[in-house]
Design an enzyme around this catalytic site. Structure first.
Site, short mmCIF file in Angstrom:
data_model
loop_
_atom_site.label_atom_id
_atom_site.label_comp_id
_atom_site.label_asym_id
_atom_site.label_seq_id
_atom_site.Cartn_x
_atom_site.Cartn_y
_atom_site.Cartn_z
N CYS A 121 45.07 36.95 40.78
CA CYS A 121 44.68 36.54 42.06
C CYS A 121 43.27 37.82 42.15
O CYS A 121 43.32 38.85 41.52
CB CYS A 121 45.51 36.57 43.37
SG CYS A 121 46.32 38.22 42.89
N HIS A 154 50.19 46.42 45.02
CA HIS A 154 51.27 45.94 45.75
C HIS A 154 51.26 47.03 47.15
O HIS A 154 52.51 46.92 48.06
CB HIS A 154 52.40 45.30 45.87
CG HIS A 154 53.13 45.43 44.73
ND1 HIS A 154 53.31 45.10 43.66
CD2 HIS A 154 53.10 47.18 44.60
CE1 HIS A 154 54.71 45.59 42.59
NE2 HIS A 154 53.98 46.70 42.83
N HIS A 192 61.43 43.98 47.54
CA HIS A 192 60.34 44.85 46.94
C HIS A 192 59.29 45.91 47.30
O HIS A 192 59.78 45.94 48.35
CB HIS A 192 59.13 43.24 47.41
CG HIS A 192 58.34 43.13 46.42
ND1 HIS A 192 57.24 43.62 46.17
CD2 HIS A 192 58.28 42.49 45.62
CE1 HIS A 192 56.46 43.39 45.60
NE2 HIS A 192 56.69 42.12 44.90
N GLU A 212 56.73 46.43 47.48
CA GLU A 212 55.73 45.99 48.85
C GLU A 212 56.09 46.13 50.27
O GLU A 212 55.51 46.81 51.19
CB GLU A 212 54.33 44.01 48.47
CG GLU A 212 54.22 43.52 49.41
CD GLU A 212 53.42 42.70 49.52
OE1 GLU A 212 52.88 41.86 48.40
OE2 GLU A 212 53.57 42.25 51.02
N CYS A 258 49.27 35.59 51.92
CA CYS A 258 48.28 35.57 51.01
C CYS A 258 48.72 34.27 50.56
O CYS A 258 49.75 34.41 49.92
CB CYS A 258 48.11 36.10 49.61
SG CYS A 258 47.07 36.20 48.47
N SER A 299 49.85 37.24 36.79
CA SER A 299 49.54 38.66 35.94
C SER A 299 48.93 38.20 34.88
O SER A 299 49.45 39.47 33.66
CB SER A 299 51.09 38.64 35.81
OG SER A 299 52.14 37.95 35.53
S1 F3S Z 1 47.28 40.83 45.23
FE1 F3S Z 1 47.17 38.69 44.50
S2 F3S Z 1 47.90 37.16 45.36
FE2 F3S Z 1 46.97 38.27 47.52
S3 F3S Z 1 48.04 39.56 48.71
FE3 F3S Z 1 47.14 40.51 46.99
S4 F3S Z 1 45.58 38.45 46.55
#
Ligand code: F3S
Ligand code: F3S
Lengths: 282, 282
Positions: free
Chosen positions: B12, B72, B122, B124, B188, B260
């Site tokens: 992402c 994160h 988590h 984050e 997100c 990932s």
């Molecule tokens: S790491 Fe990636 S999943 Fe969204 S919050 Fe940032 S773009």
């Protein structure tokens, strides 16, 4: 026979306050007007008229004197008009309605598009909406909210008599329409609390009287809610409608009243019940 | 055979950015560290290690050099620690995560009690929570939200990977807990968008490959979603796992990858498929 009067019978805080302010102004004398009916009660409006207070639809024809702002408020420009004309203003807007108006003004100023959850035809909503200086929308249900455009910052307030369920549904939709949502829950719980108390009362008495106008939506609803629990529920407007036969074999009678029912009407009914009982004992 | 690669396959925006910043820092040389693994990819972490970048659990043992903050984010005090030690900081915190942190700081400052919709375990969330200077609560579902105390002003943010449904449910409960609610939807949509695209792709190909760690939750979910629509879906970690038999009678093959999964792993798989096809034609 025990007579139990509901604590929340009749006038809510805002209506009580508005009525008090209006009679106070009427007693001071001088030219006095209300902008629209002060509260939704023909009896109160009539009493004020007898004291010389006229209800006018707008300020255009008033050159001097005192103007009383009704409990559910007026549009910002009407208040401005009254100020421009140098009228003395008695603001009987319910503080809860005022809060909603202030939040709308504040949200607009802070750059939020405003969503008012309520009924566009209601004067309270028209008043609230008028305080927005930016974009403002009125939605009464989830379906209407779905039609809102995408916005970045959304401010939400509610008409004071909205149901909490509707507010929740609209907020859920707004979450899909924008990334920042700021909600002021301006719902006044007077109606809900009155209904809950009436239900509890209906559950422990043998007969229930609900006082208020036959055309008053909140009184009708109150009577319905009680009748579901206690078929021996009677909706009346005045003391003269009390039927002695209702109390045959009754040990406890409950009494409540709608939001626009003045205390004197309730007192008359209580007196009438006592009278009926006295007559029976003779 | 046509090979269709999903547009949202792999990294992402935030992971791409973090990886880029980390390799850039690694190339500049000098003592370089990451605070925790930079992203959830063993391959990337290993490559960085080969370039001399060590992943450390905290800043305590670092006296000099460059420290890279993972995608994160980290807790506010860890960042402060790094600054106090005069380390050079490469902040690879995803801007969307940063936003959630900033909103929490702002809400606290403005007098809101903060509710973070997310998973307390988590990193984050632990990072986001650390930016609160007032009261802060973490809730992962409606039931947990029900246990929140009554508050007057409630600020709500979400872990970036939360489901929208959960956010809505928690907001609904918060509406009952306080009279002013301010929500920043910090979810997100990278994961949701990737899944939607994968589903659309699975619907129009004969065979689907999903690339990513067998222990990666989001890749496993991605494979499941595709398999529901297309049983000929295969979850693989590397190109060597591609089985030529999968493509018998296949006209179109779709390829996607978890958040990932680095691009080089995807490229290797694409090459491998082309190779398999060439071999078959011979
Ligand atoms: S790491 Fe990636 S999943 Fe969204 S919050 Fe940032 S773009
Ligand atoms: S008028 Fe009454 S119903 Fe509530 S909003 Fe004001 S107390």
């Amino acid at each position: 026979m025990e007579i139990i009067l509901a604590k929340q019978a009749g006038f809510c805080f805002g209506v009580k306050r508005a009525t008090h302010l209006a009679f106070e102004a009427a007693e001071r004398g001088g030219e006095t007007y209300t902008l629209g009916p002060i509260i939704h009660s023909p009896q109160v409006v009539q009493r004020l008229e007898e004291m010389g207070v006229k209800a006018l639809p707008n300020v255009d024809d008033i050159e001097s004197g005192t103007i009383i702002i009704r409990s559910h408020g007026v549009a910002a420009h009407e208040l401005d008009d009254a100020m421009t004309r140098n009228l003395e203003i008695v603001d009987a807007t319910c503080p809860f309605v005022k809060k909603a108006q202030d939040h709308v003004a504040g949200l607009s100023k802070a750059g939020y598009d405003v969503v008012v959850v309520g009924d566009l035809d209601h004067p309270e909503v028209q008043g609230i909406v008028s305080y927005a200086t930016g974009r403002v929308f009125v939605v009464s249900c989830e379906e209407e909210a779905q039609k809102l455009p995408r916005m970045s910052k959304i401010g939400v307030v509610a008409q004071t008599t909205q149901s909490f369920e509707t507010l929740k549904e609209v907020v859920d939709v707004c979450l899909e329409k924008g990334s920042e949502i700021r909600i002021y829950n301006t719902i006044c719980d007077a109606t809900a609390v009155r209904q809950e108390e009436a239900k509890a009362l209906a559950g422990k008495v043998d007969c229930m009287l609900v006082i208020g106008g036959f055309n008053s939506a909140n009184t009708k609803r109150l009577a319905e809610v009680c009748a579901e629990l206690l078929p021996r529920t009677h909706h009346i407007e005045t003391a003269s409608q009390v039927d002695p036969a209702w109390f045959d074999g009754v040990k406890k009678v409950g009494v409540t009243a709608g939001a626009s029912t003045p205390k004197w009407l309730i007192d008359e009914v209580l007196e009438r019940i006592t009278e009926v009982e006295r007559d029976k004992k003779r």
